[in-house]
Design a protein around this motif. Structure first.
Motif, PDB file in Angstrom:
ATOM      1  N   VAL A 234      -4.918  18.189 -38.447  1.00  0.00           N
ATOM      2  CA  VAL A 234      -3.691  17.396 -38.363  1.00  0.00           C
ATOM      3  C   VAL A 234      -3.761  16.582 -37.077  1.00  0.00           C
ATOM      4  O   VAL A 234      -3.908  17.133 -35.977  1.00  0.00           O
ATOM      5  CB  VAL A 234      -2.449  18.294 -38.348  1.00  0.00           C
ATOM      6  CG1 VAL A 234      -1.179  17.434 -38.331  1.00  0.00           C
ATOM      7  CG2 VAL A 234      -2.452  19.223 -39.571  1.00  0.00           C
ATOM      8  N   THR A 235      -3.683  15.249 -37.222  1.00  0.00           N
ATOM      9  CA  THR A 235      -3.852  14.366 -36.068  1.00  0.00           C
ATOM     10  C   THR A 235      -2.743  13.327 -35.980  1.00  0.00           C
ATOM     11  O   THR A 235      -2.044  13.047 -36.956  1.00  0.00           O
ATOM     12  CB  THR A 235      -5.208  13.624 -36.136  1.00  0.00           C
ATOM     13  OG1 THR A 235      -5.216  12.783 -37.310  1.00  0.00           O
ATOM     14  CG2 THR A 235      -6.368  14.588 -36.204  1.00  0.00           C
ATOM     15  N   ILE A 240      -5.316  15.675 -31.592  1.00  0.00           N
ATOM     16  CA  ILE A 240      -5.234  16.861 -32.446  1.00  0.00           C
ATOM     17  C   ILE A 240      -3.896  17.571 -32.269  1.00  0.00           C
ATOM     18  O   ILE A 240      -3.501  17.909 -31.157  1.00  0.00           O
ATOM     19  CB  ILE A 240      -6.388  17.830 -32.132  1.00  0.00           C
ATOM     20  CG1 ILE A 240      -7.725  17.145 -32.425  1.00  0.00           C
ATOM     21  CG2 ILE A 240      -6.258  19.114 -32.947  1.00  0.00           C
ATOM     22  CD1 ILE A 240      -8.926  17.893 -31.888  1.00  0.00           C
ATOM     23  N   LYS A 241      -3.205  17.763 -33.385  1.00  0.00           N
ATOM     24  CA  LYS A 241      -1.924  18.464 -33.371  1.00  0.00           C
ATOM     25  C   LYS A 241      -2.044  19.890 -33.918  1.00  0.00           C
ATOM     26  O   LYS A 241      -1.276  20.778 -33.545  1.00  0.00           O
ATOM     27  CB  LYS A 241      -0.905  17.697 -34.207  1.00  0.00           C
ATOM     28  CG  LYS A 241      -0.565  16.311 -33.662  1.00  0.00           C
ATOM     29  CD  LYS A 241       0.070  16.422 -32.272  1.00  0.00           C
ATOM     30  CE  LYS A 241       0.492  15.056 -31.739  1.00  0.00           C
ATOM     31  NZ  LYS A 241       1.147  15.169 -30.405  1.00  0.00           N
ATOM     32  N   GLY A 242      -2.998  20.096 -34.828  1.00  0.00           N
ATOM     33  CA  GLY A 242      -3.154  21.420 -35.414  1.00  0.00           C
ATOM     34  C   GLY A 242      -4.261  21.412 -36.456  1.00  0.00           C
ATOM     35  O   GLY A 242      -4.933  20.400 -36.669  1.00  0.00           O
ATOM     36  N   LYS A 270      -1.063  25.617 -34.646  1.00  0.00           N
ATOM     37  CA  LYS A 270      -1.182  24.791 -33.443  1.00  0.00           C
ATOM     38  C   LYS A 270      -2.260  25.343 -32.503  1.00  0.00           C
ATOM     39  O   LYS A 270      -2.668  26.495 -32.612  1.00  0.00           O
ATOM     40  CB  LYS A 270       0.165  24.726 -32.716  1.00  0.00           C
ATOM     41  CG  LYS A 270       1.270  24.065 -33.530  1.00  0.00           C
ATOM     42  CD  LYS A 270       2.576  24.019 -32.750  1.00  0.00           C
ATOM     43  CE  LYS A 270       3.686  23.349 -33.552  1.00  0.00           C
ATOM     44  NZ  LYS A 270       4.967  23.316 -32.804  1.00  0.00           N
ATOM     45  N   ASN A 271      -2.694  24.488 -31.594  1.00  0.00           N
ATOM     46  CA  ASN A 271      -3.690  24.857 -30.576  1.00  0.00           C
ATOM     47  C   ASN A 271      -4.962  25.448 -31.172  1.00  0.00           C
ATOM     48  O   ASN A 271      -5.405  26.541 -30.794  1.00  0.00           O
ATOM     49  CB  ASN A 271      -3.084  25.842 -29.569  1.00  0.00           C
ATOM     50  CG  ASN A 271      -1.839  25.300 -28.900  1.00  0.00           C
ATOM     51  OD1 ASN A 271      -1.808  24.157 -28.458  1.00  0.00           O
ATOM     52  ND2 ASN A 271      -0.802  26.138 -28.815  1.00  0.00           N
ATOM     53  N   PRO A 272      -5.574  24.741 -32.113  1.00  0.00           N
ATOM     54  CA  PRO A 272      -6.806  25.261 -32.715  1.00  0.00           C
ATOM     55  C   PRO A 272      -7.978  25.232 -31.714  1.00  0.00           C
ATOM     56  O   PRO A 272      -7.958  24.471 -30.751  1.00  0.00           O
ATOM     57  CB  PRO A 272      -7.068  24.288 -33.866  1.00  0.00           C
ATOM     58  CG  PRO A 272      -6.447  22.999 -33.406  1.00  0.00           C
ATOM     59  CD  PRO A 272      -5.212  23.409 -32.649  1.00  0.00           C
ATOM     60  N   LYS A 273      -8.986  26.062 -31.958  1.00  0.00           N
ATOM     61  CA  LYS A 273     -10.166  26.095 -31.111  1.00  0.00           C
ATOM     62  C   LYS A 273     -10.963  24.808 -31.299  1.00  0.00           C
ATOM     63  O   LYS A 273     -11.138  24.315 -32.410  1.00  0.00           O
ATOM     64  CB  LYS A 273     -11.041  27.303 -31.449  1.00  0.00           C
ATOM     65  CG  LYS A 273     -10.370  28.632 -31.157  1.00  0.00           C
ATOM     66  CD  LYS A 273     -10.086  28.778 -29.661  1.00  0.00           C
ATOM     67  CE  LYS A 273      -9.358  30.066 -29.358  1.00  0.00           C
ATOM     68  NZ  LYS A 273      -9.018  30.187 -27.924  1.00  0.00           N
ATOM     69  N   SER A 274     -11.440  24.268 -30.191  1.00  0.00           N
ATOM     70  CA  SER A 274     -12.214  23.030 -30.249  1.00  0.00           C
ATOM     71  C   SER A 274     -13.310  23.061 -29.188  1.00  0.00           C
ATOM     72  O   SER A 274     -13.323  23.932 -28.318  1.00  0.00           O
ATOM     73  CB  SER A 274     -11.311  21.815 -30.025  1.00  0.00           C
ATOM     74  OG  SER A 274     -10.750  21.836 -28.716  1.00  0.00           O
ATOM     75  N   ILE A 293     -14.716  32.757 -36.756  1.00  0.00           N
ATOM     76  CA  ILE A 293     -14.298  31.614 -37.563  1.00  0.00           C
ATOM     77  C   ILE A 293     -15.529  30.864 -38.058  1.00  0.00           C
ATOM     78  O   ILE A 293     -16.627  31.015 -37.513  1.00  0.00           O
ATOM     79  CB  ILE A 293     -13.368  30.659 -36.776  1.00  0.00           C
ATOM     80  CG1 ILE A 293     -14.024  30.229 -35.444  1.00  0.00           C
ATOM     81  CG2 ILE A 293     -12.024  31.330 -36.519  1.00  0.00           C
ATOM     82  CD1 ILE A 293     -13.187  29.269 -34.614  1.00  0.00           C
ATOM     83  N   GLY A 294     -15.330  30.061 -39.095  1.00  0.00           N
ATOM     84  CA  GLY A 294     -16.460  29.365 -39.698  1.00  0.00           C
ATOM     85  C   GLY A 294     -16.647  27.941 -39.241  1.00  0.00           C
ATOM     86  O   GLY A 294     -17.725  27.365 -39.397  1.00  0.00           O
ATOM     87  N   GLN A 295     -15.601  27.328 -38.698  1.00  0.00           N
ATOM     88  CA  GLN A 295     -15.678  25.941 -38.268  1.00  0.00           C
ATOM     89  C   GLN A 295     -15.021  25.779 -36.904  1.00  0.00           C
ATOM     90  O   GLN A 295     -14.158  26.566 -36.520  1.00  0.00           O
ATOM     91  CB  GLN A 295     -14.985  24.999 -39.268  1.00  0.00           C
ATOM     92  CG  GLN A 295     -15.612  24.962 -40.651  1.00  0.00           C
ATOM     93  CD  GLN A 295     -15.150  26.112 -41.514  1.00  0.00           C
ATOM     94  OE1 GLN A 295     -14.040  26.619 -41.346  1.00  0.00           O
ATOM     95  NE2 GLN A 295     -16.012  26.536 -42.433  1.00  0.00           N
ATOM     96  N   LEU A 296     -15.410  24.728 -36.245  1.00  0.00           N
ATOM     97  CA  LEU A 296     -14.856  24.421 -34.932  1.00  0.00           C
ATOM     98  C   LEU A 296     -14.585  22.923 -34.879  1.00  0.00           C
ATOM     99  O   LEU A 296     -15.410  22.115 -35.318  1.00  0.00           O
ATOM    100  CB  LEU A 296     -15.867  24.814 -33.852  1.00  0.00           C
ATOM    101  CG  LEU A 296     -15.389  25.018 -32.409  1.00  0.00           C
ATOM    102  CD1 LEU A 296     -14.262  26.048 -32.333  1.00  0.00           C
ATOM    103  CD2 LEU A 296     -16.565  25.462 -31.546  1.00  0.00           C
ATOM    104  N   ILE A 297     -13.430  22.560 -34.363  1.00  0.00           N
ATOM    105  CA  ILE A 297     -13.083  21.142 -34.224  1.00  0.00           C
ATOM    106  C   ILE A 297     -13.853  20.562 -33.038  1.00  0.00           C
ATOM    107  O   ILE A 297     -13.943  21.179 -31.978  1.00  0.00           O
ATOM    108  CB  ILE A 297     -11.574  20.969 -34.017  1.00  0.00           C
ATOM    109  CG1 ILE A 297     -10.814  21.462 -35.239  1.00  0.00           C
ATOM    110  CG2 ILE A 297     -11.217  19.513 -33.728  1.00  0.00           C
ATOM    111  CD1 ILE A 297      -9.312  21.524 -35.047  1.00  0.00           C
ATOM    112  N   VAL A 298     -14.385  19.386 -33.230  1.00  0.00           N
ATOM    113  CA  VAL A 298     -15.170  18.724 -32.180  1.00  0.00           C
ATOM    114  C   VAL A 298     -14.366  17.547 -31.626  1.00  0.00           C
ATOM    115  O   VAL A 298     -13.765  16.777 -32.387  1.00  0.00           O
ATOM    116  CB  VAL A 298     -16.525  18.238 -32.724  1.00  0.00           C
ATOM    117  CG1 VAL A 298     -17.328  17.550 -31.625  1.00  0.00           C
ATOM    118  CG2 VAL A 298     -17.308  19.411 -33.310  1.00  0.00           C
ATOM    119  N   THR A 299     -14.387  17.417 -30.314  1.00  0.00           N
ATOM    120  CA  THR A 299     -13.616  16.352 -29.664  1.00  0.00           C
ATOM    121  C   THR A 299     -14.488  15.552 -28.712  1.00  0.00           C
ATOM    122  O   THR A 299     -15.579  15.976 -28.319  1.00  0.00           O
ATOM    123  CB  THR A 299     -12.443  16.953 -28.857  1.00  0.00           C
ATOM    124  OG1 THR A 299     -12.981  17.780 -27.797  1.00  0.00           O
ATOM    125  CG2 THR A 299     -11.534  17.779 -29.731  1.00  0.00           C
TER     126      THR A 299
END
Length: 319
Positions: A234-235, A240-242, A270-274, A293-299
């Motif tokens: 969610v952006t 990133i918002k969630g 909210k506050n997902p791992k990145s 976890i299986g995925q990680l948000i990249v920034t």
């Protein structure tokens, strides 16, 4: 032969080789130090010469030395006397390996090795050999017993040669302050190199699922379903918002009978791992494992750039 007898024979073989390595360790002296100094001071490369089983040992030594920061090249003794001596330059140091030190090819070759290179190091099990007589430094690799039951096949002798070559490489590494970052430069294609140098950006998924905070339940479901990762981010203009997973959707469906008016903002965590895209991939793997976890948000600079997936990292040898 029965299993017990085979195991006893194998253990005896190992005991003999371990004993010979102990003898080697106990007789290391200033000659070893001088050999290390000669190789380290050379402005050229180390040429490793051998024939027969010693040639195989020499090739392994060269591979280890090259991968740990000491330029080296193998020269087969039989080929050397038929033209390949041209690889030796005056600034090079030669390490000649021969258990007997008196094989015909070695005896023929040694005077040329001595005159062509800046120094000649002999690795031999015979201190009275023709090879030893021509060397600036002699590394003693004699063994009292081969592990072979008939004491003919090179076994203990090649083990001792190999171990002494490793000892040379290790000492040269330390002298030259060779560290993991240097090792990685010479191993970019293997899992070792990837774990030391690979960045998150190299393994970004081709998919970048995202929705806005105002997206409807239907839009969220479509986004999650079309993503192979089972998540959507969610952006708000890449901020990133969630994050919403398929598990979040199931829980929302179980908690609500009326889906009208529900938006992504109501479902998201909210506050997902990145992780930053220029971080090491091994650091991403560490987070994935620790958080299960299986995925990680990249920034990048705080903005959403994509997804990195556990299975992709595993497939690439990242651990």
């Amino acid at each position: 032969m029965e299993q017990a007898a085979l195991l006893q024979l194998a253990k005896r073989s190992l005991e003999i080789e371990i004993s010979e390595l102990e003898h080697l360790k106990n007789r290391l002296d200033g000659s070893f130090v001088k050999a290390v100094d000669l190789i380290n001071a050379a402005t050229g490369k180390l040429i490793v010469v051998g024939i027969g089983k010693s040639a195989h040992v020499g090739n392994k030594m060269v591979a280890t030395l090259n991968s740990t920061g000491t330029p080296a090249q193998f020269l087969h003794a039989a080929e050397a006397i038929h033209g390949d001596l041209g690889v030796i330059q005056k600034q090079d140091v030669v390490l000649c390996i021969s258990n007997s030190g008196n094989s015909p090819e070695i005896v023929t070759l040694v005077p040329y090795l001595k005159s062509y290179a800046s120094a000649l190091i002999g690795m031999t099990g015979n201190a009275e050999s023709k090879l030893a007589a021509h060397c600036d430094v002699v590394l003693d690799t004699h063994v009292q017993q081969e592990a072979c039951p008939i004491s003919l096949a090179p076994t203990s002798s090649t083990t001792v040669q190999m171990a002494l070559g490793d000892a040379l490489a290790v000492c040269l590494m330390e002298i030259n302050n060779f560290r993991d970052r240097d090792f990685a430069r010479f191993h970019p294609g293997g899992s070792l190199g990837k774990n030391l140098t690979a960045r998150v950006s190299q393994f970004l998924s081709s998919q970048k699922p995202e929705v806005s905070e105002q997206s409807s339940v239907k839009e969220v479901i479509i986004s999650v379903s079309s993503s192979k990762h089972g998540v959507t981010v969610v952006t708000d203009q890449d901020e990133i918002k969630g994050v919403i997973t398929d598990g979040d959707i199931r829980r929302m469906l179980m908690d609500h009978d009326d889906l009208s008016g529900i938006t992504a903002a109501d479902i998201m965590s909210k506050n997902p791992k990145s992780i930053e895209q220029e971080a090491l991939a091994k650091d991403a793997m560490k987070i994935l494992k620790e958080k299960n976890i299986g995925q990680l948000i990249v920034t990048h600079q705080g903005h959403y750039t994509g997804i990195i997936d556990l299975h992709r990292l595993l497939d690439e040898g990242i651990s």
